[in-house]
Scaffold this active site. Structure first.
Site, PDB file in Angstrom:
ATOM      1  N   GLY A 178      41.216  40.268  37.270  1.00  0.00           N
ATOM      2  CA  GLY A 178      42.201  41.044  38.019  1.00  0.00           C
ATOM      3  C   GLY A 178      42.485  42.293  37.198  1.00  0.00           C
ATOM      4  O   GLY A 178      42.759  42.201  35.986  1.00  0.00           O
ATOM      5  N   ALA A 179      42.418  43.459  37.854  1.00  0.00           N
ATOM      6  CA  ALA A 179      42.444  44.725  37.118  1.00  0.00           C
ATOM      7  C   ALA A 179      43.637  44.881  36.168  1.00  0.00           C
ATOM      8  O   ALA A 179      43.455  45.189  34.976  1.00  0.00           O
ATOM      9  CB  ALA A 179      42.363  45.878  38.114  1.00  0.00           C
TER      10      ALA A 179
ATOM     11  N   ARG B 131      33.929  44.684  31.029  1.00  0.00           N
ATOM     12  CA  ARG B 131      33.741  44.686  32.487  1.00  0.00           C
ATOM     13  C   ARG B 131      33.829  46.137  32.952  1.00  0.00           C
ATOM     14  O   ARG B 131      34.745  46.862  32.560  1.00  0.00           O
ATOM     15  CB  ARG B 131      34.796  43.838  33.210  1.00  0.00           C
ATOM     16  CG  ARG B 131      34.595  42.347  32.983  1.00  0.00           C
ATOM     17  CD  ARG B 131      35.397  41.504  33.952  1.00  0.00           C
ATOM     18  NE  ARG B 131      34.798  41.479  35.274  1.00  0.00           N
ATOM     19  CZ  ARG B 131      35.423  40.968  36.352  1.00  0.00           C
ATOM     20  NH1 ARG B 131      36.653  40.490  36.244  1.00  0.00           N
ATOM     21  NH2 ARG B 131      34.823  40.940  37.522  1.00  0.00           N
TER      22      ARG B 131
ATOM     23  N   GLN C 106      37.985  33.083  43.897  1.00  0.00           N
ATOM     24  CA  GLN C 106      39.317  33.452  43.396  1.00  0.00           C
ATOM     25  C   GLN C 106      40.411  33.182  44.433  1.00  0.00           C
ATOM     26  O   GLN C 106      41.553  32.919  44.068  1.00  0.00           O
ATOM     27  CB  GLN C 106      39.347  34.945  43.003  1.00  0.00           C
ATOM     28  CG  GLN C 106      38.589  35.285  41.748  1.00  0.00           C
ATOM     29  CD  GLN C 106      37.199  35.777  42.062  1.00  0.00           C
ATOM     30  OE1 GLN C 106      36.582  35.341  43.034  1.00  0.00           O
ATOM     31  NE2 GLN C 106      36.677  36.685  41.256  1.00  0.00           N
TER      32      GLN C 106
ATOM     33  N   ASP D 195      40.444  47.447  42.299  1.00  0.00           N
ATOM     34  CA  ASP D 195      40.033  47.570  40.895  1.00  0.00           C
ATOM     35  C   ASP D 195      39.902  49.024  40.482  1.00  0.00           C
ATOM     36  O   ASP D 195      40.052  49.365  39.310  1.00  0.00           O
ATOM     37  CB  ASP D 195      38.720  46.837  40.665  1.00  0.00           C
ATOM     38  CG  ASP D 195      38.972  45.343  40.666  1.00  0.00           C
ATOM     39  OD1 ASP D 195      39.074  44.766  41.763  1.00  0.00           O
ATOM     40  OD2 ASP D 195      39.121  44.775  39.569  1.00  0.00           O
TER      41      ASP D 195
ATOM     42  N   LYS E 124      37.097  43.496  45.305  1.00  0.00           N
ATOM     43  CA  LYS E 124      36.175  42.352  45.297  1.00  0.00           C
ATOM     44  C   LYS E 124      35.202  42.398  46.469  1.00  0.00           C
ATOM     45  O   LYS E 124      35.579  42.732  47.586  1.00  0.00           O
ATOM     46  CB  LYS E 124      37.012  41.063  45.335  1.00  0.00           C
ATOM     47  CG  LYS E 124      36.244  39.770  45.321  1.00  0.00           C
ATOM     48  CD  LYS E 124      35.234  39.667  44.210  1.00  0.00           C
ATOM     49  CE  LYS E 124      35.809  39.859  42.826  1.00  0.00           C
ATOM     50  NZ  LYS E 124      34.765  39.998  41.784  1.00  0.00           N
TER      51      LYS E 124
HETATM   52  O1  MRU Z   1      36.404  39.909  39.606  1.00  0.00           O
HETATM   53  P1  MRU Z   1      37.903  39.844  39.604  1.00  0.00           P
HETATM   54  O2  MRU Z   1      38.433  38.490  39.906  1.00  0.00           O
HETATM   55  O3  MRU Z   1      38.487  40.441  38.349  1.00  0.00           O
HETATM   56  O4  MRU Z   1      38.315  40.789  40.815  1.00  0.00           O
HETATM   57  C1  MRU Z   1      39.672  40.953  41.094  1.00  0.00           C
HETATM   58  C2  MRU Z   1      39.928  41.739  42.306  1.00  0.00           C
HETATM   59  O5  MRU Z   1      39.040  42.211  42.962  1.00  0.00           O
HETATM   60  C3  MRU Z   1      41.359  41.997  42.643  1.00  0.00           C
HETATM   61  O6  MRU Z   1      41.520  42.128  44.020  1.00  0.00           O
HETATM   62  C4  MRU Z   1      41.805  43.302  41.976  1.00  0.00           C
HETATM   63  O7  MRU Z   1      41.559  43.276  40.606  1.00  0.00           O
HETATM   64  C5  MRU Z   1      43.226  43.587  42.207  1.00  0.00           C
HETATM   65  S1  MRU Z   1      44.222  42.678  41.070  1.00  0.00           S
HETATM   66  C6  MRU Z   1      45.839  42.823  41.337  1.00  0.00           C
END
Ligand code: MRU
Length: 364
Positions: A54-55, A90, A202, A243, A254
């Site tokens: 999550g970002a 990442r 997720q 992200d 995602k």
């Molecule tokens: O690969 P991830 O689980 O890190 O991807 C997360 C997402 O795509 C979330 O929607 C995004 O980070 C928003 S978090 C508040």
């Protein structure tokens, strides 16, 4: 938010002011496992292996990763090594680089002996600010949900969300899910359609767990269901996370988000993005050509599924004849024309450059 009735964040520092602990999200929802970050390598692995994800949560972990690395070695060479290693952990979430650049600004001009404590302090502030930003996104998003509830004369507001943009994706509150928590707490009748979000699930693992913990009604659906539900009038609004959002309003989130946006557009379902300014890349103009899309191991993540069997044992299984024959792009880009609005910490705006500039004039 609460876990088993007790308030928790995703990352915190112990009473000694030095030990950094995270919730290891790879075990959720089956086990609440925490782990300590004592070295740069611990922090890099936590991000790359998605113990945190999550970002905003990635950004917070990167800041503490710098603090831990500099505590262990405050030299210029070690700082550069830590910056590069964390930045490469990442590629897609821009919060990572934002947090690392904040760290570099923090120690600019400081003696070696003062660097670690300054970084611990800044990392703590980054976390507290993140909580405040997400709470404000929740407040602005709550107004949208209140309007829908009013239009429906108090009937259930059905919200579709993708992946996990809830509190475990941030430090607390979440982005896309913050308005839902605020609405639930305000007594609105809400129900969440939770996209399973293959390959790492997720939605099914994390969003469902969070909502369950808070008591918010939800239903997990397969990733292919959203369009059908929208055609049948069962979705009032989509809210997703981001992200990286370009300065022009394109949103990278995602994988699968784009398909939901297309279905929402075709069915005139409003499609909103919980977009903290720290997820906005003010340098980027065109999401499709400029945003780096992470490609993860297809064999590991598409080929194998991790979960609990009927006897309660955690194990990996495959459904494929050959797990190595798979591809795993982790994110996609939703062009701005499919987005109804961005819910930022300064208010809701259209997904375009001019509207973003009105809310963030200092970004030029
Ligand atoms: O690969 P991830 O689980 O890190 O991807 C997360 C997402 O795509 C979330 O929607 C995004 O980070 C928003 S978090 C508040």
């Amino acid at each position: 938010m609460n876990v088993n009735g007790k308030p928790m964040r995703t990352i915190w520092v112990g009473d000694d002011g030095k030990s950094v602990t995270i919730i290891d999200q790879t075990y959720l929802p089956h086990k609440l496992q925490t782990t300590d970050l004592n070295t740069l390598e611990d922090a890099v692995s936590a991000i790359a292996d998605m113990k945190v994800r999550g970002a905003p949560c990635i950004g917070a972990t990167a800041a503490y990763g710098m603090a831990v690395a500099v505590r262990n070695d405050p030299s210029e060479a070690a700082i550069k090594q830590a910056y590069d290693a964390l930045n490469a952990a990442r590629p897609t979430a821009v919060n990572l680089k934002w947090a690392l650049d904040e760290c570099m600004d923090t120690i600019d001009g400081l003696d070696e002996s003062d660097r670690a404590s300054a970084l611990f302090q800044r990392a703590g502030e980054i976390c507290d600010e993140d909580v405040d930003i997400c709470s404000k996104i929740g407040d602005y998003g709550l107004d949208l949900l209140k309007n829908i509830s009013k239009e429906k004369e108090g009937d259930t507001v059905n919200i579709l969300t993708h992946c996990n943009a809830g509190w475990v994706a941030t430090v607390d509150w979440g982005t896309a899910i913050a308005p839902i928590y605020k609405a639930f707490d305000a007594g609105l009748d809400v129900h969440v359609w939770v996209d399973e979000t293959r390959p790492r699930s997720q939605g099914a693992r994390l969003t469902a767990w969070e909502l369950e913990q808070h008591g918010v009604p939800y239903t997990v659906i397969t990733d292919n269901s959203g369009g059908h539900l929208m055609q049948n009038g069962l979705v009032d609004i989509c809210i997703v996370g981001t992200d990286r959002t370009t300065a022009t309003g394109d949103v990278c989130n995602k994988i699968g988000t784009y398909l939901k946006a297309l279905a929402a557009f075709d069915n005139e379902v409003p499609f909103y993005v919980g977009a903290p300014s720290r997820s906005i890349d003010w340098e980027m103009q065109d999401g499709l050509t400029e945003i780096p899309i992470e490609v993860r191991s297809g064999e590991e993540e598409v080929g194998w599924i991790f979960g609990r069997d009927e006897d309660g044992v955690l194990r990996r299984v495959t459904t494929m004849p050959d797990p190595s024959k798979s591809r795993n792009d982790a994110f996609d880009v939703t062009p701005r024309e499919y987005i109804t609005g961005l819910i930022t910490e300064r208010g809701v705006c259209d997904a375009n450059r001019d509207a973003l500039r009105v809310l963030f004039p200092e970004k030029g």
